[in-house]
Scaffold this motif. Structure first.
Motif, short mmCIF file in Angstrom:
data_model
loop_
_atom_site.label_atom_id
_atom_site.label_comp_id
_atom_site.label_asym_id
_atom_site.label_seq_id
_atom_site.Cartn_x
_atom_site.Cartn_y
_atom_site.Cartn_z
N LEU A 197 50.41 43.74 37.01
CA LEU A 197 51.48 43.03 36.33
C LEU A 197 51.15 42.85 34.84
O LEU A 197 52.01 43.04 33.98
CB LEU A 197 51.73 41.67 36.98
N TYR A 198 49.91 42.49 34.54
CA TYR A 198 49.50 42.36 33.14
C TYR A 198 49.66 43.69 32.39
O TYR A 198 50.23 43.73 31.30
CB TYR A 198 48.03 41.89 33.08
N THR A 199 49.18 44.77 32.98
CA THR A 199 49.24 46.07 32.31
C THR A 199 50.67 46.49 32.08
O THR A 199 51.01 47.04 31.02
CB THR A 199 48.51 47.13 33.15
N THR A 200 51.55 46.23 33.03
CA THR A 200 52.95 46.61 32.89
C THR A 200 53.62 45.86 31.74
O THR A 200 54.34 46.45 30.92
CB THR A 200 53.70 46.35 34.20
N ALA A 201 53.38 44.56 31.67
CA ALA A 201 53.98 43.78 30.59
C ALA A 201 53.47 44.24 29.22
O ALA A 201 54.25 44.38 28.26
CB ALA A 201 53.69 42.30 30.79
N SER A 248 52.99 35.78 38.64
CA SER A 248 51.57 35.60 38.92
C SER A 248 50.87 36.95 38.84
O SER A 248 51.43 37.97 39.25
CB SER A 248 51.35 34.99 40.31
N PHE A 249 49.66 36.94 38.29
CA PHE A 249 48.85 38.16 38.30
C PHE A 249 48.35 38.48 39.70
O PHE A 249 47.93 39.62 39.97
CB PHE A 249 47.65 38.00 37.36
N ASN A 250 48.40 37.50 40.58
CA ASN A 250 47.96 37.70 41.96
C ASN A 250 49.12 38.29 42.77
O ASN A 250 50.03 37.59 43.20
CB ASN A 250 47.51 36.38 42.58
N LEU A 251 49.11 39.58 42.97
CA LEU A 251 50.20 40.26 43.67
C LEU A 251 50.10 40.16 45.19
O LEU A 251 50.93 40.74 45.90
CB LEU A 251 50.25 41.73 43.23
N GLU A 252 49.12 39.43 45.67
CA GLU A 252 49.06 39.14 47.11
C GLU A 252 50.12 38.10 47.48
O GLU A 252 50.47 37.95 48.64
CB GLU A 252 47.68 38.60 47.49
N LEU A 253 50.62 37.38 46.48
CA LEU A 253 51.63 36.36 46.72
C LEU A 253 53.02 36.98 46.79
O LEU A 253 53.21 38.14 46.43
CB LEU A 253 51.57 35.31 45.60
N GLY A 268 42.37 45.31 32.04
CA GLY A 268 43.30 45.76 33.06
C GLY A 268 42.91 45.28 34.44
O GLY A 268 43.77 44.97 35.27
N ASP A 269 41.60 45.20 34.70
CA ASP A 269 41.15 44.71 36.00
C ASP A 269 41.35 43.20 36.14
O ASP A 269 41.67 42.71 37.22
CB ASP A 269 39.67 45.06 36.20
N VAL A 270 41.17 42.47 35.04
CA VAL A 270 41.35 41.02 35.11
C VAL A 270 42.81 40.68 35.34
O VAL A 270 43.14 39.85 36.20
CB VAL A 270 40.84 40.36 33.81
#
Length: 537
Positions: free
Chosen positions: A508-512, A224-229, A502-504
């Motif tokens: 995790l997105y940027t790393t991939a 998930s792009f939501n790293l709060e999870l 990158g903000d959207v």
């Protein structure tokens, strides 16, 4: 009405049914003589006339017959003397040397086909051993000796565009469809990495990125792009900001899987991350929403569908036996996912955030790449889909050729990087001068460094084209990514650049995306590579 239609109305009735004259009118009012009586009267008249004429005709016909026979014999003899008998059949051509005549060149006219073969990969089934020329741009006027082994050639890779035969450009090897995947092995990573510009630190950066991604896989196999999870639980900075651009879980899962697949890790292998990939594919299998149009991985956005479909397509291509793809348990997923993609295309040739809605260059790019991945495994596509996508992309260019816009002109740097990459995948001729100039201009601008979306696509395009400025581009971007990767703590192995995409997508997105960029050397074999001289024996 066409010529083949039936005639109806009054005219047809008159033509089909003859009108009979009224009784008692004209010649139909007199009784018709009986056939027997007519025959008797004619016979009697013939006998009387014949008896009177026999004597006259007998005396006059004999000289006529004699004259006819004599003239006929003379004509036959004359014909035999004048025309010698030749044996054999067929036409004879007599040629003599004379004045040079004007040479008229016939121009071949290509007929517009009524249909086209969508599965290009099915045409490339014969193993061809071809040696590569040393990777260098089109500045080389003639082929040079190869340093690469023929093992770079996959069975589905055949020469299809030898431009040196038809023009002044060096011969190129075109791999179909979209560059081979045979470099995704430990040996391939080493050999192709050395050949195309990887470094020890860049390969270590890939390993650290994969370790970060594996640590952030959720229990159900997704990312998930939501790293709060969980499992991050907010320990990483730069979480996704969401906003108007949805970032579905299927997109995050597909993107992470692509990074593992690019480094050679599959769900059927025994590598360190085989189980990680297996769980991710299992999640996408369960997440597929079955519809009349096929399997749907949108979860709110066609981004999710396109990226998930691309990951499954590459997993199928890497693991299925050649010509036995349909026996793989992934084939049905890939085939029905591609079917949904084709049906979801807008009539403009684009894809939007929702099926059948007007789209843009960014969403369209992921759908095209997913279809290319499916095509590697001989999945049939609708014949017009990729052609329409290319027409849409070109429609976003204004007065400057190949300067691509988001939905329409004017062009932008990021959308141009996407557009140029898509043109290579969609068969644009690399020797076309305006296209070469557009590639040159992108290389001259250099990597943006903080915009990995732009740099990922631009790097892919320059690698596939084996552009002359590759070494300069690669060194700058490769070393920048190595230097900016997190080196310690929970975020070790990750990246984040503060910019629009990158903000959207967040960290995790940027790393991939950074991992995929650093895998470019072996992730795909270049679509274009120079050939050595053809052997004479």
């Amino acid at each position: 009405m066409t010529d083949s239609t039936l005639t109806t109305g009054t005219a047809a009735t008159q033509a089909a049914v003859p009108m009979m004259p009224a009784r008692g009118v004209g010649r139909w009012k007199d009784p018709v003589p009986e056939p027997a009586r007519l025959e008797d009267s004619h016979a009697e008249q013939s006998v009387k006339n014949g008896e009177s004429k026999v004597a006259d005709s007998t005396s006059s016909i004999l000289p006529f017959l004699v004259s006819t026979i004599l003239h006929t014999v003379m004509l036959i003899v004359l014909a035999l003397v004048t025309y010698p008998i030749k044996y054999g059949t067929g036409a004879s051509l007599i040629a003599r040397q004379g004045e040079a005549s004007v040479v008229v060149e016939l121009e071949a006219i290509e007929a517009n086909p009524t249909s086209e073969v969508a599965n290009d990969g099915a045409l490339a089934e014969t193993t061809v051993t071809v040696s590569f020329a040393k990777a260098d741009p089109a500045t080389i006027a003639s082929p040079v000796q190869s340093e690469a082994s023929s093992s770079d050639i996959e069975p589905a890779e055949i020469p299809t565009n030898l431009s040196a035969i038809t023009g002044g450009f060096p011969a190129k090897l075109t791999r179909l469809p979209g560059g081979g995947l045979s470099g995704r092995t430990p040996e391939g990573r080493t050999r192709l990495g050395e050949k195309y510009g990887a470094s020890g630190p860049s390969e270590q950066a890939v390993e650290d990125a994969l370790r970060y991604l594996a640590a952030h896989q959720r229990n159900d196999g997704s990312w998930s792009f939501n790293l709060e999870l969980d499992p991050c639980n907010g320990r990483c900075r730069h979480n996704t900001v969401g906003g108007k651009d949805p970032a579905p879980k299927t997109a995050a899962t597909g993107l992470a899987l692509l990074a593992f697949l690019g480094a050679g890790h599959t769900h059927t292998g025994d590598t360190e991350y085989a189980d990680t990939v297996r769980k991710g594919i299992y999640f996408l299998r369960n997440a597929a929403a079955e519809s009349e149009a096929g399997y749907d991985w949108q979860q709110g956005s066609m981004y999710g569908h396109g990226i998930a479909s691309m990951a499954l397509g590459e997993a199928l291509a890497m693991t299925a036996e050649k010509d036995r793809e349909k026996e793989s348990d992934l084939y049905d997923l890939v085939q029905k996912g591609a079917q949904f993609t084709c049906i979801a295309q807008h009539h403009s040739g684009s894809w939007g955030y929702r099926p059948k809605r007007p789209g843009d260059t960014t969403v369209t790019g992921w759908q095209v790449l997913s279809l290319i991945a499916a095509r590697r495994s001989h999945v049939d596509l609708q014949t017009h889909t990729l052609r329409s996508a290319k027409q849409f992309l070109l429609s976003t260019c204004g007065e400057v050729p190949y300067w691509f816009g988001y939905q329409a002109p004017p062009g932008e740097k990021t959308t141009t990087a996407i557009g140029l990459t898509m043109m290579l995948y969609l068969g644009e001729d690399l020797s076309h001068t305006p296209f070469q100039k557009a590639m040159d201009a992108m290389a001259d601008r250099g990597p943006m460094l903080s915009n990995i979306y732009h740099d990922y696509y631009a790097t892919l395009a320059l690698h596939h084209a084996r552009h002359g400025d590759w070494d300069k581009w690669n060194t700058k971007l490769r070393d920048h990514l190595v230097a900016t990767q997190e080196k310690d703590g929970h975020e070790k192995g990750s990246w984040h650049f503060k910019e629009r995409w990158g903000d959207v997508g967040g960290r995790l997105y940027t790393t991939a995306m950074c991992a995929l960029t650093l895998e470019v050397y072996y992730r795909y074999l270049p679509m274009y590579e120079e050939l050595e001289e053809f052997p004479l024996d």
